[in-house]
Write a protein that holds these residues in place. Structure first.
Motif, PDB file in Angstrom:
ATOM      1  N   ALA A  20      44.695  32.529  -6.661  1.00 38.89           N
ATOM      2  CA  ALA A  20      43.692  32.596  -5.597  1.00 38.89           C
ATOM      3  C   ALA A  20      42.404  33.202  -6.130  1.00 38.89           C
ATOM      4  N   VAL A  21      41.287  32.679  -5.644  1.00 38.71           N
ATOM      5  CA  VAL A  21      39.971  33.220  -5.972  1.00 38.71           C
ATOM      6  C   VAL A  21      39.251  33.549  -4.671  1.00 38.71           C
ATOM      7  N   VAL A  71      38.543  38.022  -7.942  1.00 38.64           N
ATOM      8  CA  VAL A  71      37.396  38.215  -7.054  1.00 38.64           C
ATOM      9  C   VAL A  71      36.140  38.122  -7.905  1.00 38.64           C
ATOM     10  N   ASN A  72      35.186  37.294  -7.480  1.00 36.61           N
ATOM     11  CA  ASN A  72      33.931  37.254  -8.224  1.00 36.61           C
ATOM     12  C   ASN A  72      32.911  38.174  -7.566  1.00 36.61           C
ATOM     13  N   ALA A  73      31.942  38.613  -8.347  1.00 35.42           N
ATOM     14  CA  ALA A  73      30.939  39.556  -7.855  1.00 35.42           C
ATOM     15  C   ALA A  73      29.625  39.295  -8.562  1.00 35.42           C
ATOM     16  N   CYS A  74      28.530  39.514  -7.840  1.00 34.64           N
ATOM     17  CA  CYS A  74      27.204  39.396  -8.449  1.00 34.64           C
ATOM     18  C   CYS A  74      26.249  40.359  -7.753  1.00 34.64           C
ATOM     19  N   GLN A  79      29.468  47.615  -6.602  1.00 34.60           N
ATOM     20  CA  GLN A  79      30.196  48.096  -5.431  1.00 34.60           C
ATOM     21  C   GLN A  79      31.489  47.304  -5.231  1.00 34.60           C
ATOM     22  N   VAL A  80      31.416  46.000  -5.444  1.00 36.02           N
ATOM     23  CA  VAL A  80      32.612  45.166  -5.318  1.00 36.02           C
ATOM     24  C   VAL A  80      33.636  45.549  -6.381  1.00 36.02           C
ATOM     25  N   ALA A  88      42.773  43.186  -8.233  1.00 37.75           N
ATOM     26  CA  ALA A  88      42.537  41.781  -8.569  1.00 37.75           C
ATOM     27  C   ALA A  88      41.786  41.700  -9.887  1.00 37.75           C
ATOM     28  N   HIS A  89      41.833  40.530 -10.504  1.00 39.09           N
ATOM     29  CA  HIS A  89      41.000  40.243 -11.669  1.00 39.09           C
ATOM     30  C   HIS A  89      39.555  40.133 -11.195  1.00 39.09           C
ATOM     31  N   LEU A  90      38.626  40.726 -11.938  1.00 41.36           N
ATOM     32  CA  LEU A  90      37.229  40.731 -11.524  1.00 41.36           C
ATOM     33  C   LEU A  90      36.392  39.860 -12.446  1.00 41.36           C
ATOM     34  N   SER A  91      35.561  39.030 -11.842  1.00 46.34           N
ATOM     35  CA  SER A  91      34.670  38.142 -12.581  1.00 46.34           C
ATOM     36  C   SER A  91      33.244  38.465 -12.159  1.00 46.34           C
TER      37      SER A  91
END
Length: 295
Positions: A20-21, A71-74, A79-80, A88-91
């Motif tokens: 899941a993403v 989970v992706n973050a930009c 903060q994310v 979760a794996h962070l991208s």
């Protein structure tokens, strides 16, 4: 002798080889000023960050941990990253937003041949007869691993622009590996790179969702999601101080309400002074008030 726990029917429907993403990188420009200092994915609904609601829904399907969930973050990504931690794996998209399709291309090595359940962090779902996870399990049930599936809310009137087979997209899609494998690493959206091409090829199925779905992208929808989560009652965090009056309102941790709030959201640490009367607004800090407006 202890009685074995009943199997989770949602988990039983989870096909093998699924990850899941959670898409959580957006700027939330329509929610400003709420999102000037907080990413939209961490905005609370019913005093629970939207991102945590999505992770709980995935956990209800048996999808947890950095091997199964990314989970992706930009925007305000630090903060994310801090909020997710090791859950979760962070991208992190340090070069700028990649969009929903680019986010998956950036995670291609992590996905590594698996089908992908993609959820929007800013989507609020609720289906009273089914707990989180079980409420979207039909999206996974009997999946052939080749077609694209979308969760959709039926449209009662004529088809709307952007709809799919008489349904409005409801925040979740299920994608086969061969569609993800071909995505270019550039800013792009799934609606143009995957969903519409799959629809044109006869390889898209819409799974109907009869519960409540709100994308929380505007102050009006964000307030509506909070009011739905409160179910017509007040939802006041135990650490909040309320000496005024609240009616059908959500009051966050450490908030102070000395005035009157009606059908409103008071964020964590915010204040409503004595004599103030707030109706259908969002209060942040001591004096930032965002009218919800019409939906």
């Amino acid at each position: 002798m202890s009685t074995p726990a009943a199997p989770n029917p949602a988990t039983a429907l989870l096909p093998d080889g699924i990850c899941a993403v959670v898409v959580a990188a957006g700027e939330g420009t329509r929610l400003r000023p709420l999102t000037e200092h907080r990413p939209k994915a961490l905005c609370p609904v019913g005093n629970v960050p939207l991102l945590d609601r999505v992770l709980a829904r995935l956990a209800g399907l048996g999808l947890t941990g950095p091997d199964r969930v990314a989970v992706n973050a930009c925007y305000l990504g630090e903060q994310v990253v801090e909020h997710v931690g090791s859950r979760a794996h962070l991208s992190v998209e340090s070069g700028g937003l990649l969009g929903t399709a680019g986010a998956l291309a950036n995670l291609r090595d992590w996905i590594d041949g698996r089908g992908v359940l993609v959820g929007n962090a800013d989507g609020y779902l609720a289906d009273p007869p089914a707990p989180p996870g079980a409420d979207i399990a039909a999206l996974l049930s009997g999946w052939d691993g080749r077609t694209v599936r979308l969760l959709g809310q039926p449209i009662t009137g004529p088809d709307e622009p952007g709809s799919f087979s008489g349904h409005r997209f409801a925040g979740w899609s299920l994608l086969p590996w061969h569609r993800v494998r071909e995505l270019p690493l550039e800013r792009a959206e799934l609606v143009r790179t995957v969903w519409r091409p799959a629809e044109a090829a006869g390889e898209l199925t819409v799974v109907s969702f009869s519960g409540t779905y709100l994308d929380t992208g505007t102050p009006a929808d964000y307030l509506a999601a909070n009011l739905h989560a409160a179910a017509g009652e007040n939802l006041i965090h135990p650490t909040a101080t309320v000496t005024g009056a609240c009616q059908q309102s959500i009051v966050g941790p450490g908030a102070v309400v000395r005035g009157t709030v009606t059908r409103s959201v008071v964020w964590a640490g915010a204040e409503v002074a004595e004599g103030e009367r707030l109706t259908e607004v969002l209060r942040v800090g001591r004096d930032v008030t965002v009218p919800a407006g019409a939906r």
